[in-house]
Design a protein around this motif. Structure first.
Motif, short mmCIF file in Angstrom:
data_model
loop_
_atom_site.label_atom_id
_atom_site.label_comp_id
_atom_site.label_asym_id
_atom_site.label_seq_id
_atom_site.Cartn_x
_atom_site.Cartn_y
_atom_site.Cartn_z
N PHE A 202 -12.72 -28.53 -6.38
CA PHE A 202 -13.74 -27.76 -5.68
C PHE A 202 -15.00 -27.54 -6.53
N GLN A 203 -16.11 -28.13 -6.08
CA GLN A 203 -17.41 -27.89 -6.69
C GLN A 203 -17.99 -26.60 -6.12
N GLN A 204 -18.92 -26.02 -6.87
CA GLN A 204 -19.49 -24.73 -6.47
C GLN A 204 -20.88 -24.84 -5.87
N GLY A 205 -21.40 -26.06 -5.73
CA GLY A 205 -22.73 -26.19 -5.14
C GLY A 205 -23.06 -27.63 -4.82
N THR A 206 -24.14 -27.81 -4.08
CA THR A 206 -24.62 -29.14 -3.72
C THR A 206 -26.09 -29.04 -3.36
N PHE A 207 -26.72 -30.18 -3.10
CA PHE A 207 -28.09 -30.19 -2.59
C PHE A 207 -28.06 -30.22 -1.07
N LEU A 208 -29.08 -29.63 -0.46
CA LEU A 208 -29.15 -29.63 1.01
C LEU A 208 -29.18 -31.05 1.55
N PHE A 209 -29.95 -31.93 0.90
CA PHE A 209 -30.03 -33.32 1.33
C PHE A 209 -29.25 -34.21 0.35
N ASN A 210 -28.73 -35.29 0.87
CA ASN A 210 -27.91 -36.21 0.07
C ASN A 210 -28.72 -36.81 -1.08
N LYS A 211 -28.20 -36.68 -2.29
CA LYS A 211 -28.83 -37.26 -3.47
C LYS A 211 -27.86 -38.20 -4.18
N ASN A 212 -27.10 -38.95 -3.36
CA ASN A 212 -26.19 -39.99 -3.87
C ASN A 212 -25.23 -39.45 -4.92
N GLY A 213 -24.60 -38.32 -4.61
CA GLY A 213 -23.58 -37.78 -5.49
C GLY A 213 -24.10 -36.89 -6.59
N GLU A 214 -25.42 -36.71 -6.69
CA GLU A 214 -25.96 -35.81 -7.70
C GLU A 214 -25.73 -34.37 -7.27
N LEU A 215 -25.29 -33.54 -8.22
CA LEU A 215 -25.04 -32.13 -7.95
C LEU A 215 -26.00 -31.27 -8.76
N PRO A 216 -26.25 -30.03 -8.34
CA PRO A 216 -27.14 -29.15 -9.11
C PRO A 216 -26.64 -29.00 -10.54
N SER A 217 -27.54 -29.02 -11.50
CA SER A 217 -27.16 -28.97 -12.91
C SER A 217 -26.57 -27.62 -13.29
N THR A 218 -26.84 -26.59 -12.50
CA THR A 218 -26.32 -25.26 -12.82
C THR A 218 -24.90 -25.06 -12.32
N SER A 219 -24.40 -26.01 -11.51
CA SER A 219 -23.05 -25.86 -10.98
C SER A 219 -22.02 -26.18 -12.07
N PRO A 220 -20.98 -25.34 -12.22
CA PRO A 220 -19.94 -25.66 -13.19
C PRO A 220 -19.11 -26.84 -12.71
N LYS A 221 -18.24 -27.34 -13.58
CA LYS A 221 -17.39 -28.46 -13.19
C LYS A 221 -16.42 -28.01 -12.09
N ALA A 222 -15.76 -28.99 -11.49
CA ALA A 222 -14.85 -28.69 -10.39
C ALA A 222 -13.77 -27.70 -10.81
N LEU A 223 -13.42 -26.80 -9.91
CA LEU A 223 -12.45 -25.74 -10.20
C LEU A 223 -11.19 -25.92 -9.37
N ALA A 224 -10.09 -25.39 -9.87
CA ALA A 224 -8.84 -25.39 -9.12
C ALA A 224 -8.87 -24.24 -8.12
N ASP A 225 -8.43 -24.52 -6.93
CA ASP A 225 -8.41 -23.48 -5.90
C ASP A 225 -7.46 -23.94 -4.79
N GLY A 226 -7.27 -23.09 -3.81
CA GLY A 226 -6.39 -23.44 -2.71
C GLY A 226 -6.67 -22.59 -1.49
N PHE A 227 -5.81 -22.71 -0.49
CA PHE A 227 -6.01 -22.02 0.78
C PHE A 227 -4.76 -21.24 1.14
N ASN A 228 -4.93 -19.95 1.39
CA ASN A 228 -3.84 -19.15 1.91
C ASN A 228 -3.66 -19.47 3.39
N MET A 229 -2.41 -19.60 3.83
CA MET A 229 -2.14 -20.18 5.14
C MET A 229 -1.70 -19.17 6.20
#
Length: 330
Positions: A202-229
């Motif tokens: 899970f990433q914590q951010g993105t750009f509004l428009f597609n930038k070919n996989g580029e993510l905001p530089s301020t976003s931390p690396k992907a995090l572990a998370d899940g979904f309560n069911m």
């Protein structure tokens, strides 16, 4: 006699002046008319028929800038019908070079009119980033927790508008990725699913428009998370769609730990062990990434030994294309 001739010549002279003046007006009017055309816009989002209500069109914002990149047109419309086929017509648009930007369902990213009103250059829209902040989580979200429809965006730049080119198609892409988890329960017993975890995806951010996989530089690396069911029951012998969820794209770099899956259940504690997922891709894409506009379908099997089958049937592919035509604005 001389006065009659003078009057005759004077009349002819005035008539000639009138004809010249009328001709000049006609040419001017024709010139004014020829440099404006009625433009029709169509929007094709990379999705099939909406699989869930949250994937329909709730709102649309269209922003258009001229050849100097100055924003000239702004349109916004909201809808109650959740339809996927609409059209937008712009009457009397000046011919020349234009840039078109479309934002669908912006509220799901926390965006409002205020985020766009101060933007004067069309290209600046491509730099708008959206990130989770503290307790404000835009994505990931399960389908049942989506209150605003899924966001999408697309743009065309340096389009020459003229009589021969006045019907345009803008390819929009969902600004998130999608995971569908199906569970075939061969354990011989019903069990309750309390939580689903996918590991560090899970990433914590993105750009509004597609930038070919580029993510905001301020976003931390992907995090572990899940979904309560909410204690979802998985009946014995059934193939159940256990979860549909949406998340920010993972970026262009493969996830360091790949994809994993763990299921938490009181009846079968062993399901909580995390399993590595091997992906069978139906398209050319970078393994262990999940781009925006793509979906990962996981078909997991809980076997008689009450464990997850370690060999998952997993596919990562783009949502099938669908046409999104935007209705005329009043």
């Amino acid at each position: 006699m001389r006065m009659k001739n003078i009057r005759r010549y004077l009349g002819l002279t005035l008539l000639m002046f009138a004809v010249v003046a009328m001709s000049s007006c006609i040419k001017e009017n024709l010139s004014e008319k020829s440099d404006k055309v009625d433009v029709t816009l169509s929007f094709n989002a990379r999705a099939g028929e909406a699989e869930n209500e949250s994937e329909g069109i709730k709102t649309l914002r269209v922003i258009i800038s001229d050849e100097s990149d100055n924003i000239v047109y702004r349109f916004f419309q909201d809808y109650n019908d959740n339809q996927t086929t609409k059209t937008l017509q712009i009457m009397g648009m000046k011919t020349g070079s234009w840039n078109f930007y479309a934002i669908i369902n912006e509220a799901s990213l926390g965006l409002t009119e205020g985020d766009f009103s101060g933007v004067t250059k069309g290209s600046d829209l491509l730099e708008i980033a959206v990130e989770n902040e503290g307790q404000i989580i835009y994505f990931p979200k399960s389908g049942e927790n989506i209150t605003e429809a899924i966001p999408a965006s697309g743009y065309l730049q340096n389009v020459q508008i003229n009589e021969e080119n006045k019907s345009l198609t803008i390819n929009c892409t969902y600004a998130v990725a999608k995971i569908i988890l199906n569970i075939q329960n061969n354990s011989g017993m019903d069990f309750t699913l309390n939580r689903v975890s996918f590991g560090e995806i899970f990433q914590q951010g993105t750009f509004l428009f597609n930038k070919n996989g580029e993510l905001p530089s301020t976003s931390p690396k992907a995090l572990a998370d899940g979904f309560n069911m909410s204690k979802k029951v998985i009946p014995a012998g059934d193939n159940t769609e256990a979860l549909v969820c949406y998340l920010f794209e993972t970026g262009s770099q493969p996830l360091e730990n790949g994809f994993t899956l763990a299921l938490e259940s009181d009846e079968i504690p062993d399901l909580g062990v995390s399993h590595k997922i091997t992906v069978n891709s139906t398209e050319n894409y970078t393994p262990y990434t999940l781009p925006r506009g793509y979906k990962m379908q996981i078909n997991a099997v809980v076997n008689i030994g009450q464990q997850i089958n370690p060999t998952f049937n997993v596919e990562v592919l783009s949502w099938d294309k669908k046409t999104i035509n935007i209705p005329e604005f009043n």
